[in-house]
Design a protein around this motif. Sequence first.
Motif, PDB file in Angstrom:
ATOM      1  N   GLN A  16      40.326  42.752  38.266  1.00  0.00           N
ATOM      2  CA  GLN A  16      39.526  41.573  38.634  1.00  0.00           C
ATOM      3  C   GLN A  16      40.385  40.307  38.746  1.00  0.00           C
ATOM      4  N   ILE A  17      41.688  40.445  38.554  1.00  0.00           N
ATOM      5  CA  ILE A  17      42.602  39.298  38.635  1.00  0.00           C
ATOM      6  C   ILE A  17      43.435  39.444  39.905  1.00  0.00           C
ATOM      7  N   ARG A  18      43.478  38.358  40.719  1.00  0.00           N
ATOM      8  CA  ARG A  18      44.275  38.407  41.946  1.00  0.00           C
ATOM      9  C   ARG A  18      45.051  37.091  42.080  1.00  0.00           C
ATOM     10  N   GLY A  19      46.065  36.944  41.172  1.00  0.00           N
ATOM     11  CA  GLY A  19      46.939  35.770  41.272  1.00  0.00           C
ATOM     12  C   GLY A  19      46.529  34.629  40.364  1.00  0.00           C
ATOM     13  N   GLN A  20      45.355  34.679  39.787  1.00  0.00           N
ATOM     14  CA  GLN A  20      44.932  33.603  38.899  1.00  0.00           C
ATOM     15  C   GLN A  20      45.835  33.568  37.647  1.00  0.00           C
ATOM     16  N   THR A  80      33.257  39.345  42.505  1.00  0.00           N
ATOM     17  CA  THR A  80      34.328  39.423  43.506  1.00  0.00           C
ATOM     18  C   THR A  80      34.646  38.059  44.107  1.00  0.00           C
ATOM     19  N   SER A  81      33.652  37.187  44.210  1.00  0.00           N
ATOM     20  CA  SER A  81      33.939  35.883  44.850  1.00  0.00           C
ATOM     21  C   SER A  81      34.888  35.055  43.987  1.00  0.00           C
ATOM     22  N   PHE A  82      34.877  35.294  42.658  1.00  0.00           N
ATOM     23  CA  PHE A  82      35.854  34.611  41.807  1.00  0.00           C
ATOM     24  C   PHE A  82      37.215  35.315  41.898  1.00  0.00           C
ATOM     25  N   THR A  83      37.214  36.640  41.901  1.00  0.00           N
ATOM     26  CA  THR A  83      38.487  37.377  42.016  1.00  0.00           C
ATOM     27  C   THR A  83      39.208  36.988  43.302  1.00  0.00           C
ATOM     28  N   ARG A  84      38.436  36.820  44.394  1.00  0.00           N
ATOM     29  CA  ARG A  84      39.026  36.528  45.711  1.00  0.00           C
ATOM     30  C   ARG A  84      39.620  35.119  45.777  1.00  0.00           C
ATOM     31  N   GLU A  85      39.129  34.228  44.914  1.00  0.00           N
ATOM     32  CA  GLU A  85      39.600  32.832  44.965  1.00  0.00           C
ATOM     33  C   GLU A  85      40.823  32.690  44.035  1.00  0.00           C
ATOM     34  N   ASN A 137      43.206  30.729  43.708  1.00  0.00           N
ATOM     35  CA  ASN A 137      43.693  29.431  43.222  1.00  0.00           C
ATOM     36  C   ASN A 137      42.766  28.785  42.202  1.00  0.00           C
ATOM     37  N   ILE A 138      41.699  29.494  41.816  1.00  0.00           N
ATOM     38  CA  ILE A 138      40.786  28.934  40.803  1.00  0.00           C
ATOM     39  C   ILE A 138      40.862  29.808  39.559  1.00  0.00           C
ATOM     40  N   ASP A 139      41.316  29.207  38.456  1.00  0.00           N
ATOM     41  CA  ASP A 139      41.516  29.953  37.192  1.00  0.00           C
ATOM     42  C   ASP A 139      40.308  29.852  36.267  1.00  0.00           C
TER      43      ASP A 139
END
Length: 331
Positions: A53-57, A115-120, A122-124
């Motif tokens: 569920q983490i994508r760069g955050q 998913t909408s949070f995982t996809r964003e 740049n928002i931690d």
Amino acid sequence: DTGSAAAIPVNPNYDIAYVTPVSIGTPPQTLHLDFDTGSSDLWVFSSHLPASQIRGQTIYVPANSSTAKLLADHTWSITYGDGSASRGNVYVDNFTVGGLTVENQAVQCALQVSTSFTRESNIDGLVGLGFSTLNTVVPKSQLTFFDNAKPHMDEPVFTADLKWKSEGTYDFGFIDEKKYTGKITYVPVNTSPGYWTFTSSGYAVGSGNFSATSIVGIADTGTSLVYLPPSILTAYYRQVEGATSSRTYGGYVFPCNSKLPSFTFGIGEARITIPSSYISYAPVTAGSSTCFGGLQSSSSLGINIWGDVALKAAFVVFHGGNPPTIGWAKK
Ligand SMILES: CN(C)c1ccc(C(=O)NN)cc1
């Protein structure tokens, strides 16, 4: 105390959201959070999240903070207006924004995000700046950063100076006279819904006549667009060549090269004008010549929302006095 921190657009092309650097714990862990006057939970991507569920955050790791304390047997779960959601457990830790520190701030750690949070990427996480009555922590609801900081602040206020496609600021505890022109017009806030709910005195499309009509809505830094009653949308988009309400894209779209009028809304006797450039929001998909409007209908929301498209046209004072009020100025 006072604090001042940057509000940075998460995307260089469209102002989808703004993030602000914060420090959490000891030694400080820096995360970039979405300051959101439309909600009241302070939650972060955390070491409790599954990697999927983490994508760069950037994640908060309470185990690495000597000042973090688990708030035993407390949980939270929140769903936003756009259907996105998150849930988890709760720690308290030191929380610093632009030099202003709150000790023992409830930091809600995500165990699950939609998913909408995982996809964003740049928002931690989010910092809720709505009223603490909306906080979702059970069995004991927690206070927002603003409510915790207020007693220590020079003035019980925070201000939003969001900018179109560039970096703005959130100030805490003071009003920076250099950030606005003319005077600040304050109007009452109805705190019962838990949002910064106020009544606008009306609107005008482009250079047209001002229509005096009460529009009850919320000032929501966490929502990208402006959502207003259908009658106002019809009045606006009838002036836009090729505009149509699209079921495919879920709102008003128009040819990107269409000429758009500005949109003015009333704050008492004062007027705030949203330039047309803010309303030509973004192509519906990358490279498309069809653009999605920054003004959309609130008919499916049950609430009118003055999101970032409106807020970035003004200097906005969220005054947490007794009673709270909201102030708007040109800039
Ligand atoms: C998915 N993300 C980043 C969201 C951020 C904020 C919100 C919101 O309604 N705030 N008032 C929804 C979703």
